[in-house]
Design a protein around this motif. Structure first.
Motif, mmCIF file in Angstrom:
data_model
loop_
_atom_site.group_PDB
_atom_site.id
_atom_site.type_symbol
_atom_site.label_atom_id
_atom_site.label_comp_id
_atom_site.label_asym_id
_atom_site.label_seq_id
_atom_site.Cartn_x
_atom_site.Cartn_y
_atom_site.Cartn_z
ATOM 1 N N ARG A 177 -9.095 1.689 63.828
ATOM 2 C CA ARG A 177 -8.758 0.612 63.126
ATOM 3 C C ARG A 177 -8.316 -0.747 63.504
ATOM 4 O O ARG A 177 -7.643 -0.787 64.607
ATOM 5 C CB ARG A 177 -7.650 1.065 62.056
ATOM 6 N N THR A 178 -8.777 -1.835 62.909
ATOM 7 C CA THR A 178 -8.147 -2.996 63.212
ATOM 8 C C THR A 178 -6.936 -2.854 63.241
ATOM 9 O O THR A 178 -6.119 -2.472 62.140
ATOM 10 C CB THR A 178 -8.814 -4.315 62.681
ATOM 11 N N PHE A 179 -6.165 -4.015 63.629
ATOM 12 C CA PHE A 179 -4.477 -4.381 63.512
ATOM 13 C C PHE A 179 -4.396 -4.557 62.125
ATOM 14 O O PHE A 179 -3.334 -3.884 61.485
ATOM 15 C CB PHE A 179 -4.237 -5.144 64.535
ATOM 16 N N SER A 180 -4.913 -5.462 61.450
ATOM 17 C CA SER A 180 -4.717 -5.858 60.097
ATOM 18 C C SER A 180 -4.978 -4.684 59.405
ATOM 19 O O SER A 180 -4.059 -4.584 58.183
ATOM 20 C CB SER A 180 -5.725 -7.150 59.618
ATOM 21 N N ARG A 181 -5.968 -3.845 59.295
ATOM 22 C CA ARG A 181 -6.272 -2.565 58.566
ATOM 23 C C ARG A 181 -5.068 -1.791 58.610
ATOM 24 O O ARG A 181 -4.580 -1.043 57.859
ATOM 25 C CB ARG A 181 -7.565 -1.715 59.034
ATOM 26 N N LEU A 182 -4.622 -1.662 59.978
ATOM 27 C CA LEU A 182 -3.344 -0.777 60.409
ATOM 28 C C LEU A 182 -2.176 -1.323 59.562
ATOM 29 O O LEU A 182 -1.423 -0.434 58.861
ATOM 30 C CB LEU A 182 -3.087 -0.561 61.796
ATOM 31 N N ALA A 183 -1.925 -2.415 59.576
ATOM 32 C CA ALA A 183 -0.687 -3.136 58.707
ATOM 33 C C ALA A 183 -0.716 -2.865 57.309
ATOM 34 O O ALA A 183 0.149 -2.470 56.624
ATOM 35 C CB ALA A 183 -0.854 -4.474 59.073
ATOM 36 N N ILE A 184 -2.047 -3.042 56.618
ATOM 37 C CA ILE A 184 -2.146 -2.642 55.248
ATOM 38 C C ILE A 184 -2.028 -1.149 54.908
ATOM 39 O O ILE A 184 -1.422 -0.739 54.060
ATOM 40 C CB ILE A 184 -3.670 -2.851 54.798
ATOM 41 N N ASP A 185 -2.642 -0.243 55.870
ATOM 42 C CA ASP A 185 -2.329 0.981 55.613
ATOM 43 C C ASP A 185 -0.943 1.801 55.811
ATOM 44 O O ASP A 185 -0.591 2.511 55.102
ATOM 45 C CB ASP A 185 -3.219 2.113 56.617
ATOM 46 N N VAL A 186 -0.030 1.117 56.547
ATOM 47 C CA VAL A 186 1.509 1.264 56.684
ATOM 48 C C VAL A 186 1.982 0.868 55.615
ATOM 49 O O VAL A 186 2.769 1.598 54.988
ATOM 50 C CB VAL A 186 2.177 0.595 57.959
ATOM 51 N N ILE A 187 1.493 -0.128 54.673
ATOM 52 C CA ILE A 187 2.176 -0.556 53.494
ATOM 53 C C ILE A 187 1.953 0.442 52.484
ATOM 54 O O ILE A 187 2.846 0.662 51.666
ATOM 55 C CB ILE A 187 1.979 -2.232 53.255
ATOM 56 N N LEU A 188 0.713 0.542 52.466
ATOM 57 C CA LEU A 188 -0.017 1.584 51.609
ATOM 58 C C LEU A 188 0.606 3.144 51.631
ATOM 59 O O LEU A 188 0.760 3.657 50.446
ATOM 60 C CB LEU A 188 -1.380 1.532 51.485
ATOM 61 N N SER A 189 1.039 3.437 52.723
ATOM 62 C CA SER A 189 1.848 4.634 52.947
ATOM 63 C C SER A 189 3.237 4.659 52.440
ATOM 64 O O SER A 189 3.696 5.996 52.334
ATOM 65 C CB SER A 189 1.641 4.933 54.349
ATOM 66 N N ALA A 190 3.571 3.644 51.878
ATOM 67 C CA ALA A 190 5.275 3.966 51.549
ATOM 68 C C ALA A 190 5.159 4.428 50.400
ATOM 69 O O ALA A 190 4.450 4.276 49.079
ATOM 70 C CB ALA A 190 5.699 2.281 51.256
ATOM 71 N N PRO A 191 6.104 5.650 50.178
ATOM 72 C CA PRO A 191 6.002 6.489 48.784
ATOM 73 C C PRO A 191 6.850 5.711 47.779
ATOM 74 O O PRO A 191 7.988 5.065 48.102
ATOM 75 C CB PRO A 191 6.925 7.547 49.435
ATOM 76 N N GLY A 192 6.300 5.748 46.616
ATOM 77 C CA GLY A 192 6.608 5.095 45.411
ATOM 78 C C GLY A 192 6.498 3.482 45.220
ATOM 79 O O GLY A 192 6.955 2.892 44.428
ATOM 80 N N LEU A 193 5.875 3.052 46.235
ATOM 81 C CA LEU A 193 5.834 1.499 46.262
ATOM 82 C C LEU A 193 4.623 1.015 45.674
ATOM 83 O O LEU A 193 3.569 1.534 45.895
ATOM 84 C CB LEU A 193 5.458 1.139 47.850
#
Length: 754
Positions: free
Chosen positions: A53-69
């Motif tokens: 994954r690109t770094f930007s893709r990783l950043a997006i995935d980290v945010i999307l992984s937040a439970p209930g967000l």
């Protein structure tokens, strides 16, 4: 539910801006460009990390992984852009993102910044304009972002908070001031009360108090009592502080190794100055890794903070304080020398040449007493003359222009420097023959060094603010706007774009964001931003994210175009005056108050008009309403009472145009008394206007008015459930300035002529 929209980012395209919805008229400034965000489907937690994954893709995935967000496409777009800039996935090294309320911008920059720090071994500074946002980041957003990053990478980002220096106790100054007050025979009056307050502070500090202003056991009866013993005082030597347990030193130590330092705009500016002068950093110890990423939140206010950090002021009180402090040190050194001499005399019955020299030096100093009296008399005349000029011109601030207002001012500086050099030379000599050694010797040595630094600072302030040596009319745009007000001469640089550029160069990457960053959401606004903030075209990505709010359903806007509401400066011979306008403003405000069920925020551009309207509204306000007026209590108290009452009517100027966050029915309407064009007598505005020449309206008045107006309008809708009304009681908003006003409103306004 509206379809998802995302902002466009660019570094030089002619049109690249985005608002909240598609509008029918091409005259509208907000254009809403449909553009789907470039994000893949939500990640599968069971699949594990994807190293490709690109770094930007990783950043997006980290945010999307937040439970209930809740997924917010604007937030993801901003996170992607910040990550791309950090990782070099796009050519620009910086980004400026306008992200409205509810976007989730804090998480959008914290996640990619923390990821970058733990992966690359870097450090970052995140600076805000208000202490409230600092605390929100430290207690809520940063811990949440750090948890998400640790879960994704297995590495835990660390963060630390450093507040402005006025928030920290200086234990060394507390000891000195306490000893000074306790040494006085007469402890009645204010100084006695100050002594009682400081004794309570000492007791609190000894029992484990944090040393932070907000944690004091009681509020200081006078703010100056706290500031005198804070790390922001002239006498505080934070750069060379050796005091064990010093709160500011502790905060700096914690910040020196943290991945992310959360601080404020003023400390970022102060850090830049320390780097320039001493090669040190407030956010790193000697040998520590310097922060390479800078994030400026609430960036619309940053240039004012930078300008403030470069300003100077000259007051008689500052000069007297310096003499008092030096004389206090001299007294301590004389006592030490006298005691040592007494011991020597008792030992061999003879005095030493040292004591005789000390007495001779004192006698020589006394010869200069007349010179000192002349200094204070001439300083008194200087301030009296300035005050008389100010009164004659009936101005809050007396603008100063070359040549200096006072013919004899030039001879005052050599007199002042001679006086203090004599005092310091005597102190130096005493120090050289005194018996102090070890840590005590280093303490006295550093105090003397700091006094000379303070003398240089006072001299610079006199040169710039009284002698006008760097006035913009002779020095050009980087020069000073100068004025006199409230017993002080002031000088502040006009154009700080060059200094801003130097500051950005201390960092590898820079991110700036705010809910209101550009005066106009189009290429004109982007060009203005690049020039004002010191960026070259092509080095910064600029963009505006869509709002989460459906303004078409949540907000109504009205322009009152009645001729009697026209501001007096636009009447040009028409009937009526300022008193008449105030009466009509009061009627319009009362009509709005009676037409909404919740609270009303009324914004003005002058205290005089606000007070006049308040006096007219007060006797006619319904009994179930609470009238709150700026100046009758502190800002925080007024806002708390406004929120809690739910049906308050709050009248304010300047600071109330921004930073007011009152969701729900407690703020149901915003009343704007006039388009907030900057006051031409404001020293910096006057200077900018002069330097802009014929383009003064386009380059100065229009952008400042637009930013302020957008801030004021933005007070109304704070959540997706809020609804309300904006009323602009200025007929010019429907006439020659209609295009300006409509560019600041997210909905089409309705014009009411009656």
């Amino acid at each position: 539910m509206r379809s998802a929209q995302a902002g466009v980012f660019c570094s030089g395209l002619p049109f690249c801006f985005l608002g909240v919805r598609v509008v029918s008229s091409l005259l509208r400034t907000y254009l809403f460009l449909q553009k789907s965000i470039r994000t893949a489907p939500d990640p599968d937690p069971a699949s594990g990390p994807d190293v490709s994954r690109t770094f930007s893709r990783l950043a997006i995935d980290v945010i999307l992984s937040a439970p209930g967000l809740k997924r917010r496409d604007g937030q993801l777009r901003m996170a992607e852009t910040v990550a791309q800039v950090l990782a070099g996935e796009r050519p620009e090294r910086a980004a400026a993102v306008e992200a409205g309320t509810g976007t989730g911008k804090s998480l959008a920059y914290l996640v990619p910044v923390m990821l970058y720090c733990v992966r690359e071994g870097r450090r970052a500074v995140v600076a805000t304009g208000t202490k409230n946002l600092q605390e929100q980041l430290a207690t809520k957003d940063a811990p949440f972002a750090a948890e998400l990053v640790e879960k994704a990478t297995g590495k835990s980002p660390t963060f630390a908070v450093v507040y402005g220096r006025a928030n920290y106790l200086c234990p060394a100054l507390l000891e000195e001031r306490l000893a000074e007050l306790e040494g006085k025979k007469d402890r009645r009056g204010r100084e006695g009360q100050e002594l009682e307050f400081l004794r309570a502070v000492v007791e609190w500090w000894r029992k484990g108090g944090s040393g932070l202003r907000d944690s004091l056991p009681s509020e200081p009866p006078e703010e100056s009592w706290w500031l005198r013993v804070s790390a922001d005082d002239d006498g505080a030597d934070c750069r060379e502080c050796r005091k064990t347990g010093c709160p500011f030193a502790r905060a700096r130590e914690a910040a020196s190794t943290a991945h992310v330092v959360i601080t404020n705009h003023h400390l970022v500016a102060a850090d830049w100055k320390v780097r320039q002068v001493a090669g040190l950093s407030l956010f790193a110890g000697r040998g520590d890794v310097l922060p390479s990423v800078l994030v400026i939140d609430e960036a619309h206010d940053f240039l004012d903070a930078l300008r403030s950090s470069l300003s100077v002021s000259f007051t008689a009180g500052r000069v007297k304080r310096l003499e008092t402090d030096i004389r206090s040190l001299v007294k301590d050194l004389e006592s030490l020398v006298e005691d040592a001499e007494e011991e020597r005399r008792e030992g061999n019955g003879k005095g030493s040449p040292g004591l005789q020299a000390s007495r001779g030096a004192r006698e020589g100093l006394c010869v200069g007493v007349g010179e000192g009296e002349d200094l204070w008399k001439r300083l008194e005349d200087l301030f009296a003359c300035a005050e008389e000029f100010r009164r004659q011109r009936k101005a809050e601030a007396l603008l100063l222009f070359p040549p200096p207002l006072f013919d004899s001012a030039g001879s005052l500086l050599p007199l002042l420097q001679s006086r203090f050099s004599s005092l310091l030379d005597y102190a130096d000599w005493l120090f050289s023959v005194s018996p102090v050694d070890g840590k005590e010797r280093k303490k006295f040595e550093r105090k003397l060094e700091r006094f000379r630094e303070r003398l240089l600072e006072v001299s610079e302030a006199f040169r710039r603010a009284v002698l006008l040596e760097r006035h913009y009319r002779t020095y050009g745009p980087p020069g000073d706007a100068c004025w006199y007000e409230e017993n002080r001469f002031c000088a502040v640089p006009v154009d700080v774009s060059r200094q801003a550029r130097d500051l950005w160069s201390d960092y590898r990457h820079v991110v700036l964001t705010s809910a209101t960053l550009f005066p106009f959401p189009q290429s004109e606004g982007f060009s203005w931003f690049r020039e004002a903030y010191g960026f070259e075209e092509g080095e910064i990505a600029l963009g505006i994210l869509p709002s989460l709010f459906d303004y078409g359903k949540q907000m109504r806007a009205y322009i009152l175009a009645r001729p009697e509401l026209e501001p007096e400066e636009s009447r040009k011979g028409k009937d009526g005056n300022g008193e008449d306008r105030a009466e009509h403003l009061a009627e319009s405000l009362l009509e709005l108050v009676n037409g909404v069920s919740g609270g009303v925020l009324a914004l003005f551009t002058s205290y005089q008009e606000m007070r006049r309207v308040a006096s007219l509204v007060k006797p006619r306000l319904p009994k179930d309403r609470l009238l709150l007026i700026q100046g009758e209590a502190g800002r925080y108290e007024l806002l708390q009472r406004f929120k809690e009452h739910g049906r308050g009517v709050l009248l304010g100027v300047s600071s109330f145009w921004q930073g007011v966050d009152v969701p729900g029915e407690a703020l149901s309407a915003v009343f704007i008394a006039r388009i907030p064009f900057p006051h031409p007598e404001d020293p910096v505005v006057e200077a900018l206007t002069f330097l802009a020449g014929r383009e003064w309206f386009v380059k100065v008045s229009r952008p400042i008015a637009a930013l302020t107006l957008r801030q004021g309008i933005g007070r109304l809708i704070r959540t997706e459930d809020d609804t309300g009304v904006v009323v602009i009681a200025d007929p010019r908003a429907a006439g020659k300035h209609r295009r300006l006003v409509e560019s600041c409103l997210p909905v089409e306004p309705e014009v009411k002529s009656r």
